[in-house]
Structure formats: C-alpha cells, structure tokens
Design an enzyme around this catalytic site. Structure first.
Site, short mmCIF file in Angstrom:
data_model
loop_
_atom_site.label_atom_id
_atom_site.label_comp_id
_atom_site.label_asym_id
_atom_site.label_seq_id
_atom_site.Cartn_x
_atom_site.Cartn_y
_atom_site.Cartn_z
CB SER A 148 6.60 -1.96 61.04
OG SER A 148 6.86 -1.88 59.80
NE ARG A 162 -0.39 8.21 53.22
CZ ARG A 162 -0.88 7.51 52.19
NH1 ARG A 162 -1.85 8.37 51.68
NH2 ARG A 162 -0.58 6.52 51.68
NE ARG A 196 3.00 11.17 56.55
CZ ARG A 196 2.73 9.89 55.78
NH1 ARG A 196 2.00 8.92 56.47
NH2 ARG A 196 3.00 10.03 54.57
CD GLN A 218 6.98 0.54 54.80
OE1 GLN A 218 8.04 0.72 55.46
NE2 GLN A 218 6.21 1.05 54.07
CG ASP A 250 -0.05 5.09 55.71
OD1 ASP A 250 1.07 5.53 56.50
OD2 ASP A 250 -0.03 4.09 54.98
C1 S3P Z 1 2.93 -0.21 54.48
C2 S3P Z 1 2.93 -0.15 55.59
C3 S3P Z 1 2.89 1.09 56.67
C4 S3P Z 1 2.60 2.50 56.02
C5 S3P Z 1 3.09 2.43 54.69
C6 S3P Z 1 2.70 1.28 53.66
C7 S3P Z 1 2.77 -1.44 53.79
O1 S3P Z 1 4.29 1.26 57.23
O2 S3P Z 1 2.62 3.50 56.78
O3 S3P Z 1 2.46 3.55 53.81
O4 S3P Z 1 2.54 -1.24 52.43
O5 S3P Z 1 3.41 -2.34 54.34
P1 S3P Z 1 4.72 0.59 58.27
O6 S3P Z 1 4.76 -0.84 58.24
O7 S3P Z 1 6.28 1.07 58.63
O8 S3P Z 1 3.97 1.13 59.49
#
Ligand code: S3P
Length: 433
Positions: free
Chosen positions: A166, A386, A345, A168, A314
């Site tokens: 991830s 999406r 999803r 994020q 995504d």
């Molecule tokens: C993102 C990371 C992804 C993605 C999200 C944006 C980011 O999520 O799905 O739309 O900007 O770091 P995850 O890191 O939870 O997979």
C-alpha cells in the site's frame, strides 16, 4: 445524478484527461510543509484533491484557488502548520486521511479527520499500527474514521516491514518520519507507486532507496519548487479500455503519467492484445510522461500476473470491462485489496457484469470473467467513481441501453468525465432521474 448510455459507437480524437490524483494530494501536502512558494500546474480539481487543499488551508497555509489546474502554495515549513479550528472532513478520500494521519502525528496540536459514509467504513488500522509504534496516539472508531490524532507526541524513527502493498501506508509512515528522531525506513511486499519518494526528492529532501528499503532522516527541510502534474493514468485507463473494445476507435491520450509503478494497466491490456502505442516519452519534473495512442484490437483473456496487481490497482475495474469483451476467460487473483476501496470493487464489478449478462465467478481475492455479449441493463455504482466510469465504457459494446445509477462520485477523481467522453464518441447523457 445518473448516466444513460446508448449502445455502440467508437472513440476518436485527442484528449488530455485531468491531473494525477496521487500527485495532486502530495503537491498540496509537501508544498504546505516546504519553505517558500510552490507553483503547481496540472492539479486535479476533483473533490478528493480539493478536500486535501481545504484541510491544509484550515491549518493556516495560504493556497490560491486552482485556476485551470494552476495554483500556488505559500509553504509554512515543517513546523509551521497551525491547529485547525474544526474537524477536517476529507469526504471520500482515503489518500487524504491516511497520508495526513502520518503528517499530523508529528504536529504540536490535536486534530480530527473524518469523511463521508464510504470513508467511515474504510480500514485505518493499517496506518494506526505503524504510526503508534513510532509514538503517535491515534484513536479511531473500531479501526475506522473519524481519526483523532493527539499532538505534541515525540516520534521515533523505526523500520516498518509493510504487511500490505500500500502506497498510502508507506507514505503515511514516511511523512511521520519527517517529524521523527533518527531514521525511518520501510520495505514493501511488492513495489507500489513511488510519488511520495520522488516528490520529496523534488523538494530537496533526501530519500534513500536501496535494496528495496526506502528510508529518510527526520528533521530536514523541504524547499518550495515547481510541480507539473501529468494526466492521471487511472483516468486515462477508462479510455484505453473503451478505445480497445470499440471497433474503429483511434484515440490519443495526451501527457499521461507513465511512472513504472503505475503503468501496469498498459502491460495488462497489451498482454490481452490491445494496440497501445507510447509516443513522445519524456521526463516532466522527475516523472515519466507520454502520449498514448490506442486503436481497437481483438482482445483475449489472460491470467493477470499477480505482480501487476499493485501497479494497476485502481485500473482493475476498467480491465474487467476489457475482460468482458475478450475471447475466453480472464483471471484476476491476489487482489483482495480491491475489497477495501471506495466500494468492494470485486463485488461491485461482479454484480454489474452479471447485470449485463457477463458470466463471472468471484473468489475472496479476485474474479474470473468470461468474455461474452454485453446486454443492456441498470448498474449500481455503490457510490464508487471508478465503477461508474468503467461500466460507461461497456456501453460501447452493449446491445442495448445502459443506465448507471448514482454517478455523483465521478467528480472525486474525474470532473468533466461525461463531457470529455461524449466529445470523443461515447453516447452518454447525464440526467437526475
Ligand atoms: C494511492 C494509493 C492506492 C490507490 C489510491 C491512491 C495513493 O491505495 O488505490 O487510489 O495516492 O497513495 P493503496 O495504497 O491503499 O493501495
């Protein structure tokens, strides 16, 4: 707000889809804590990135109103943010809340972040766990937002071996690491988008990447800079699929970010037989960018390589529409993360594909889709942008009208989708009933 789509048609012309969502969030966050002015162009004026912008304004940062994707940020420095007067509501945006949780853990003040009904159901333990190990104090509602982040806590750098791939979570830990004593490092089970690392470097903040370990020292400085955000490959993906499946299509997508941690969709579609040409490859502000020309081509089902899943996370809903139009079966596995996005999803796509007469079987971590004839029908988006845009493209190969119910969330990532898509040939009308 609903989308009504007439069946058939093709996509042609040349368009630039809006700016990259991930980079837009990060430009506001890093520009705010940098010293001096940051000028951003190509900013995504979608609800999610605007929610991040509003949150940093609420913490005392001077940010101009975006004008055609351009804005300036008067950075306040690493320690210059001020306590917001109120709870910060970031709407639908998982990126805002997870990245901000890391950054806010290092502030001197308390803060609360909340969001809409979808966000209130999304898992936050994945950031609370590592941030707590650094010394942060964050309370949640059983692992979900709202998050209450206690200020004035000294953070200590540490090493975190991410259990989920991830970006994020990685970014949240690295942003907390800016405020921590000593070194903060992370390893990932599989590579994920590296915009935080690249953009920190662009702000003059040293980030080391060696042998799969990403690390930085706390307490440095970010210096304001200029950021040119390319078009979002995640938004381009709907058109890559649409033009691939609609006979006679020939479409150019301009100035698309093709960072190798984001371009899995191109490799997956090419493996299915898609005709995607990469033109005018160039580097813009440390990010690879290209124009993509896509022409319709017969597609075949494939086993999507699991290592591509985080690199196309995504775009997988759009890929499943391509699978519905392909010869044979497409197998997606290793994609359990799709279950905790803006909607589940896997479930949303399975339901919609079945509505359109496409046979599919669902697994805990994926789905198998058998290509076939797409009928008309009514699709529920489950408030997921999406899902709405992916099924819009299915109309190009449908035998009858498709109604997509509740498309208001499309504006979170792709304001102007309906007009842009109609302009290149999608027969789409927007109506309130
Ligand atoms: C993102 C990371 C992804 C993605 C999200 C944006 C980011 O999520 O799905 O739309 O900007 O770091 P995850 O890191 O939870 O997979």
């Amino acid at each position: 707000m609903h989308f009504y789509l007439e069946p058939g048609g093709k996509l042609s012309g040349s368009i630039r889809v809006p700016g990259d969502k991930s980079m837009s969030h990060r430009s506001i966050m890093l520009g705010s804590i940098a010293e001096g002015r940051t000028a951003v162009s190509g900013f995504l004026e979608g609800d999610d990135a605007l929610a991040t912008l509003a949150a940093f304004r609420a913490m005392g940062v001077g940010i101009t109103d975006p004008d055609n994707g351009s804005l300036t940020i008067d950075g306040v420095g690493l320690r210059g943010l001020k306590a917001p007067a109120d709870v910060m509501d970031v709407g639908n945006s998982g990126t805002s809340i997870r990245l901000m949780a890391g950054l806010l853990s290092g502030q001197a003040f308390d803060s609360i972040i909340t969001g809409d009904n979808s966000l209130l159901r999304r898992p936050m333990a994945r950031v609370i766990t590592p941030l707590s190990q650094m010394g942060a104090l964050i309370s949640s509602r059983e692992g979900c937002p709202p998050l209450e982040i206690r200020g004035g806590r000294p953070l200590t750098g540490f090493h975190y071996d991410l259990p989920v791939a991830s970006a994020q979570v990685k970014s949240s830990v690295l942003l907390a690491g800016l405020y921590a004593s000593g070194r903060t490092s992370v390893t990932e089970p599989a590579p994920t988008r590296d915009h935080t690392e690249r953009m920190l470097t662009g702000f003059g903040y040293p980030v080391e990447v060696a042998d799969g370990v990403i690390s930085l020292e706390g307490g440095g400085r970010l210096i304001g800079t200029d950021i040119d955000i390319p078009a979002d490959i995640s938004s381009a993906a709907f058109f890559l699929v649409g033009a691939s499946i609609a006979e006679g299509s020939d479409l150019v997508l301009e100035h698309v970010g093709i960072n190798p941690t984001r371009d899995g969709v191109i490799r997956i579609l090419r493996a299915m037989g898609a005709d995607i040409e990469t033109m005018n490859e160039r580097l813009v502000g440390g990010e690879p960018v290209a124009d993509l020309r896509v022409r319709s081509a017969p597609l075949r089902g494939i086993h999507i390589p699991v290592e591509e899943v985080p690199l196309a996370i995504d775009e997988l809903p759009a890929v499943l529409i391509a699978a519905a139009c392909a010869e044979g079966v497409t197998v997606l596995s290793g994609a359990e993360e799709l279950r905790v996005k803006e909607s589940d999803r896997i479930a949303s796509m399975a339901e919609g594909l079945s509505q359109l007469g496409i046979y599919n079987t669902v697994q805990p971590d994926g789905i198998e889709v058998r290509g076939g004839e797409i009928s008309g029908g009514v699709i529920a988006t489950h408030h997921d942008h999406r899902i709405a845009m992916s099924f819009s493209m299915a109309a190009l190969r449908a035998s009858d009208r498709i109604k997509i119910s509740d498309c208001s969330h499309v504006a979170t990532s792709f304001p102007g989708f309906a007009a842009l898509a109609s302009g290149v040939g999608l027969q789409l009308e927007v109506a309130d009933d």
